[in-house]
Design an enzyme around this catalytic site. Structure first.
Site, short mmCIF file in Angstrom:
data_model
loop_
_atom_site.label_atom_id
_atom_site.label_comp_id
_atom_site.label_asym_id
_atom_site.label_seq_id
_atom_site.Cartn_x
_atom_site.Cartn_y
_atom_site.Cartn_z
CG HIS A 181 -6.60 9.42 0.39
ND1 HIS A 181 -6.73 8.13 -0.06
CD2 HIS A 181 -6.90 10.22 -0.67
CE1 HIS A 181 -7.07 8.15 -1.35
NE2 HIS A 181 -7.19 9.40 -1.73
CG HIS A 239 -4.38 -0.61 4.95
ND1 HIS A 239 -3.88 0.08 3.86
CD2 HIS A 239 -5.33 -1.44 4.47
CE1 HIS A 239 -4.50 -0.33 2.77
NE2 HIS A 239 -5.39 -1.26 3.11
CG ASN A 265 -12.12 11.39 -4.39
OD1 ASN A 265 -13.10 12.12 -4.39
ND2 ASN A 265 -10.94 11.79 -4.85
CB CYS A 310 -0.92 0.00 1.22
SG CYS A 310 -1.80 1.56 1.43
CG HIS A 327 -4.05 4.01 3.53
ND1 HIS A 327 -3.09 3.25 4.20
CD2 HIS A 327 -4.44 4.96 4.40
CE1 HIS A 327 -2.91 3.74 5.41
NE2 HIS A 327 -3.72 4.79 5.56
CG ASP A 336 -1.89 15.05 -4.14
OD1 ASP A 336 -2.86 14.38 -3.75
OD2 ASP A 336 -1.32 14.86 -5.25
CB THR A 374 -6.31 6.71 -7.82
OG1 THR A 374 -5.73 7.76 -7.03
CG2 THR A 374 -7.20 7.30 -8.90
CB CYS A 388 0.92 1.24 4.38
SG CYS A 388 -0.70 0.84 5.07
#
Ligand code: 5GP
Ligand code: ZN
Length: 114
Positions: free
Chosen positions: A100, A46, A87, A4, A98, A30, A95, A7
């Site tokens: 966010h 996670h 999202n 991930c 995990h 980002d 996309t 992670c």
């Protein structure tokens, strides 16, 4: 989760520009900013998405949202305003699987989103 991306960022295996960190939460910039300020906040734990959040996670998610607001105040963007986006799943535009929350600021954001 070994494979991930977020992670790996939480475990410092992949670098990120960190804006906020505590034992449970990480806020970082980002890699492909969509606004002058574009941060990503994650729980270090996670969790795939909001759809997978358990009742036992609700304190954690509440703290994460509070720290997003604290960070917005620290960065002095709260007066002008900002947007928090989460999202969920493919149609939601997720996309990275995990959970966010995006914090977008620094320009007038359009509504509705595309
Ligand atoms: P999503 O589309 O899942 O809601 O958001 C994933 C976000 O993660 C995107 O805005 C994307 O630019 C960001 N992202 C993807 N890979 C990386 C990375 O390696 N580092 C950082 N800092 N952000 C990333
Ligand atoms: Zn993860």
């Amino acid at each position: 989760m070994d494979d991930c991306l977020f992670c790996k960022i939480a475990n410092k295996k992949i670098p990120a520009k960190i804006e906020y960190e505590d034992e449970e939460i990480l806020g970082f910039h980002d890699i492909d900013p969509q606004a002058p300020v574009h941060l990503i906040f994650i729980p270090k734990k996670h969790i795939v998405s909001l759809d997978q959040v358990q009742i036992s996670d609700t304190n954690l998610i509440g703290k994460l949202l509070f720290q997003m607001a604290e960070t917005a105040r620290k960065l002095k963007i709260s007066e002008a305003g900002y947007r928090v986006v989460n999202n969920i799943g493919t149609d939601g535009g997720q996309t990275v699987f995990h959970i966010h929350f995006h914090l977008l600021a620094g320009r007038k954001l359009k509504w509705p989103p595309g």
